[in-house]
Design a protein around this motif. Structure first.
Motif, PDB file in Angstrom:
ATOM      1  N   ASN A  34      43.801 -43.364 -39.358  1.00  0.00           N
ATOM      2  CA  ASN A  34      44.651 -44.538 -39.326  1.00  0.00           C
ATOM      3  C   ASN A  34      45.017 -44.860 -40.772  1.00  0.00           C
ATOM      4  OD1 ASN A  34      45.025 -47.583 -39.553  1.00  0.00           O
ATOM      5  ND2 ASN A  34      45.161 -47.243 -37.362  1.00  0.00           N
ATOM      6  N   VAL A  35      46.302 -44.870 -41.083  1.00  0.00           N
ATOM      7  CA  VAL A  35      46.763 -45.045 -42.469  1.00  0.00           C
ATOM      8  C   VAL A  35      46.647 -46.517 -42.885  1.00  0.00           C
ATOM      9  CG1 VAL A  35      48.745 -44.802 -44.020  1.00  0.00           C
ATOM     10  CG2 VAL A  35      48.297 -43.073 -42.281  1.00  0.00           C
ATOM     11  N   PRO A  36      45.892 -46.780 -43.968  1.00  0.00           N
ATOM     12  CA  PRO A  36      45.630 -48.166 -44.370  1.00  0.00           C
ATOM     13  C   PRO A  36      46.613 -48.759 -45.380  1.00  0.00           C
ATOM     14  CG  PRO A  36      44.252 -46.696 -45.643  1.00  0.00           C
ATOM     15  CD  PRO A  36      45.067 -45.835 -44.708  1.00  0.00           C
ATOM     16  N   THR A  37      47.616 -48.006 -45.810  1.00  0.00           N
ATOM     17  CA  THR A  37      48.485 -48.466 -46.898  1.00  0.00           C
ATOM     18  C   THR A  37      49.958 -48.228 -46.572  1.00  0.00           C
ATOM     19  OG1 THR A  37      49.020 -48.129 -49.238  1.00  0.00           O
ATOM     20  CG2 THR A  37      48.205 -46.239 -48.050  1.00  0.00           C
ATOM     21  N   ASP A  38      50.828 -48.941 -47.283  1.00  0.00           N
ATOM     22  CA  ASP A  38      52.270 -48.793 -47.075  1.00  0.00           C
ATOM     23  C   ASP A  38      52.918 -47.881 -48.114  1.00  0.00           C
ATOM     24  OD1 ASP A  38      52.174 -50.350 -49.363  1.00  0.00           O
ATOM     25  OD2 ASP A  38      53.575 -51.871 -48.627  1.00  0.00           O
ATOM     26  N   SER A  39      52.125 -47.184 -48.915  1.00  0.00           N
ATOM     27  CA  SER A  39      52.680 -46.412 -50.030  1.00  0.00           C
ATOM     28  C   SER A  39      53.566 -45.241 -49.592  1.00  0.00           C
ATOM     29  CB  SER A  39      51.571 -45.898 -50.950  1.00  0.00           C
ATOM     30  OG  SER A  39      50.806 -44.907 -50.309  1.00  0.00           O
ATOM     31  N   MET A  40      53.407 -44.764 -48.355  1.00  0.00           N
ATOM     32  CA  MET A  40      54.214 -43.632 -47.901  1.00  0.00           C
ATOM     33  C   MET A  40      55.315 -44.050 -46.919  1.00  0.00           C
ATOM     34  SD  MET A  40      53.307 -41.127 -49.673  1.00  0.00           S
ATOM     35  CE  MET A  40      54.265 -39.869 -48.854  1.00  0.00           C
ATOM     36  N   GLU A  41      55.555 -45.359 -46.794  1.00  0.00           N
ATOM     37  CA  GLU A  41      56.641 -45.813 -45.918  1.00  0.00           C
ATOM     38  C   GLU A  41      57.983 -45.428 -46.521  1.00  0.00           C
ATOM     39  OE1 GLU A  41      56.418 -49.873 -44.639  1.00  0.00           O
ATOM     40  OE2 GLU A  41      54.384 -49.641 -43.911  1.00  0.00           O
ATOM     41  N   PRO A  42      58.974 -45.048 -45.766  1.00  0.00           N
ATOM     42  CA  PRO A  42      59.064 -45.117 -44.310  1.00  0.00           C
ATOM     43  C   PRO A  42      58.537 -43.870 -43.588  1.00  0.00           C
ATOM     44  CG  PRO A  42      61.189 -44.480 -45.175  1.00  0.00           C
ATOM     45  CD  PRO A  42      60.264 -44.670 -46.363  1.00  0.00           C
ATOM     46  N   THR A  43      58.179 -42.814 -44.326  1.00  0.00           N
ATOM     47  CA  THR A  43      57.731 -41.574 -43.677  1.00  0.00           C
ATOM     48  C   THR A  43      56.483 -41.809 -42.837  1.00  0.00           C
ATOM     49  OG1 THR A  43      58.583 -40.364 -45.591  1.00  0.00           O
ATOM     50  CG2 THR A  43      57.154 -39.150 -44.083  1.00  0.00           C
ATOM     51  N   ILE A  44      55.487 -42.425 -43.454  1.00  0.00           N
ATOM     52  CA  ILE A  44      54.237 -42.755 -42.772  1.00  0.00           C
ATOM     53  C   ILE A  44      54.020 -44.249 -42.971  1.00  0.00           C
ATOM     54  CG2 ILE A  44      51.753 -42.370 -42.653  1.00  0.00           C
ATOM     55  CD1 ILE A  44      52.274 -39.630 -44.023  1.00  0.00           C
ATOM     56  N   ARG A  45      54.019 -44.981 -41.872  1.00  0.00           N
ATOM     57  CA  ARG A  45      53.895 -46.433 -41.951  1.00  0.00           C
ATOM     58  C   ARG A  45      52.435 -46.876 -41.922  1.00  0.00           C
ATOM     59  NH1 ARG A  45      58.527 -46.988 -37.556  1.00  0.00           N
ATOM     60  NH2 ARG A  45      56.712 -46.827 -36.223  1.00  0.00           N
ATOM     61  N   LYS A  46      52.169 -47.997 -42.533  1.00  0.00           N
ATOM     62  CA  LYS A  46      50.835 -48.591 -42.487  1.00  0.00           C
ATOM     63  C   LYS A  46      50.454 -48.782 -41.017  1.00  0.00           C
ATOM     64  CE  LYS A  46      48.113 -52.464 -44.143  1.00  0.00           C
ATOM     65  NZ  LYS A  46      48.115 -53.682 -44.951  1.00  0.00           N
ATOM     66  N   GLY A  47      49.279 -48.293 -40.637  1.00  0.00           N
ATOM     67  CA  GLY A  47      48.820 -48.400 -39.258  1.00  0.00           C
ATOM     68  C   GLY A  47      49.128 -47.187 -38.403  1.00  0.00           C
ATOM     69  N   ASP A  48      49.963 -46.269 -38.902  1.00  0.00           N
ATOM     70  CA  ASP A  48      50.257 -45.049 -38.148  1.00  0.00           C
ATOM     71  C   ASP A  48      49.000 -44.199 -38.006  1.00  0.00           C
ATOM     72  OD1 ASP A  48      52.935 -45.636 -37.855  1.00  0.00           O
ATOM     73  OD2 ASP A  48      53.649 -44.128 -39.272  1.00  0.00           O
ATOM     74  N   ILE A  49      48.996 -43.363 -36.994  1.00  0.00           N
ATOM     75  CA  ILE A  49      47.947 -42.375 -36.800  1.00  0.00           C
ATOM     76  C   ILE A  49      48.503 -41.049 -37.317  1.00  0.00           C
ATOM     77  CG2 ILE A  49      46.503 -41.159 -35.124  1.00  0.00           C
ATOM     78  CD1 ILE A  49      45.884 -44.151 -35.337  1.00  0.00           C
ATOM     79  N   VAL A  50      47.747 -40.396 -38.195  1.00  0.00           N
ATOM     80  CA  VAL A  50      48.183 -39.108 -38.730  1.00  0.00           C
ATOM     81  C   VAL A  50      47.145 -38.042 -38.420  1.00  0.00           C
ATOM     82  CG1 VAL A  50      49.590 -40.075 -40.583  1.00  0.00           C
ATOM     83  CG2 VAL A  50      47.195 -39.554 -41.004  1.00  0.00           C
ATOM     84  N   PHE A  51      47.619 -36.825 -38.322  1.00  0.00           N
ATOM     85  CA  PHE A  51      46.751 -35.668 -38.151  1.00  0.00           C
ATOM     86  C   PHE A  51      46.531 -35.067 -39.530  1.00  0.00           C
ATOM     87  CE2 PHE A  51      48.830 -36.291 -34.136  1.00  0.00           C
ATOM     88  CZ  PHE A  51      47.825 -36.071 -33.213  1.00  0.00           C
ATOM     89  N   LEU A  52      45.286 -34.932 -39.912  1.00  0.00           N
ATOM     90  CA  LEU A  52      44.907 -34.454 -41.228  1.00  0.00           C
ATOM     91  C   LEU A  52      44.131 -33.152 -41.075  1.00  0.00           C
ATOM     92  CD1 LEU A  52      44.932 -35.522 -44.217  1.00  0.00           C
ATOM     93  CD2 LEU A  52      42.666 -36.426 -43.746  1.00  0.00           C
ATOM     94  N   ASP A  53      44.565 -32.106 -41.798  1.00  0.00           N
ATOM     95  CA  ASP A  53      43.854 -30.831 -41.786  1.00  0.00           C
ATOM     96  C   ASP A  53      42.802 -30.862 -42.883  1.00  0.00           C
ATOM     97  OD1 ASP A  53      42.939 -28.238 -41.827  1.00  0.00           O
ATOM     98  OD2 ASP A  53      44.935 -27.316 -41.834  1.00  0.00           O
ATOM     99  N   THR A  54      41.540 -31.064 -42.489  1.00  0.00           N
ATOM    100  CA  THR A  54      40.457 -31.202 -43.458  1.00  0.00           C
ATOM    101  C   THR A  54      39.985 -29.854 -44.007  1.00  0.00           C
ATOM    102  OG1 THR A  54      38.748 -31.205 -41.730  1.00  0.00           O
ATOM    103  CG2 THR A  54      39.668 -33.348 -42.392  1.00  0.00           C
ATOM    104  N   LYS A  55      40.539 -28.757 -43.490  1.00  0.00           N
ATOM    105  CA  LYS A  55      40.198 -27.448 -44.054  1.00  0.00           C
ATOM    106  C   LYS A  55      40.931 -27.210 -45.376  1.00  0.00           C
ATOM    107  CE  LYS A  55      38.639 -24.840 -40.124  1.00  0.00           C
ATOM    108  NZ  LYS A  55      38.738 -23.556 -39.455  1.00  0.00           N
ATOM    109  N   VAL A  56      41.956 -28.004 -45.630  1.00  0.00           N
ATOM    110  CA  VAL A  56      42.684 -27.920 -46.900  1.00  0.00           C
ATOM    111  C   VAL A  56      41.930 -28.775 -47.909  1.00  0.00           C
ATOM    112  CG1 VAL A  56      44.856 -28.359 -48.086  1.00  0.00           C
ATOM    113  CG2 VAL A  56      44.883 -27.560 -45.717  1.00  0.00           C
ATOM    114  N   ASN A  57      41.243 -28.117 -48.845  1.00  0.00           N
ATOM    115  CA  ASN A  57      40.425 -28.860 -49.805  1.00  0.00           C
ATOM    116  C   ASN A  57      40.874 -28.654 -51.253  1.00  0.00           C
ATOM    117  OD1 ASN A  57      39.567 -26.269 -50.203  1.00  0.00           O
ATOM    118  ND2 ASN A  57      37.515 -26.596 -49.399  1.00  0.00           N
TER     119      ASN A  57
END
Length: 125
Positions: A34-57
């Motif tokens: 769950n995205v806690p910030t508005d820094s990537m709006e409008p692409t990713i909005r605060k509160g959006d659910i994103v899929f994160l690939d944790t194998k990328v380190n």
């Protein structure tokens, strides 16, 4: 009223569903955030659910990453600069881009790379 038929998905079905949703062969290493910030709006909005690939380190090409530098957590678009270093970019124009050195990027703790977002609009029912 008639009952609504429901059925729980098994582990294999859940893995297959998640993999299809994110366009990968397996859901291994994929987590929902769950995205806690508005820094990537409008692409990713605060509160959006994103899929994160944790194998990328580590940085693996231009894209949107979750990472930490000196204990501070960032969700930014990272772009490699031709003359060296990287640019951290927020899609929200109120946050100016920042430049970081190759060394800082290489020592950052990468949590994962963003794959897909689901825009959430909360509606009280």
């Amino acid at each position: 009223p008639p009952a609504i038929p429901t059925r729980s998905l098994g582990a294999t079905e859940k893995d297959t569903f998640m993999a299809q949703l994110v366009g990968k062969k397996s859901s291994d290493g994929i987590c929902l955030v769950n995205v806690p910030t508005d820094s990537m709006e409008p692409t990713i909005r605060k509160g959006d659910i994103v899929f994160l690939d944790t194998k990328v380190n580590a940085y693996s090409g231009d894209g949107i990453y979750a990472f930490a530098i000196d204990g501070a957590l960032f969700i930014k678009r990272i772009q490699k600069m031709i003359g060296g270093g990287y640019r951290m970019i927020s899609d929200n124009e109120i946050y100016p881009p920042e430049q970081i050195s190759d060394d800082v990027c290489e020592n950052a703790k990468f949590i994962g790379r963003f794959i897909r977002t689901i825009h959430i609009e909360a509606v009280n029912l």
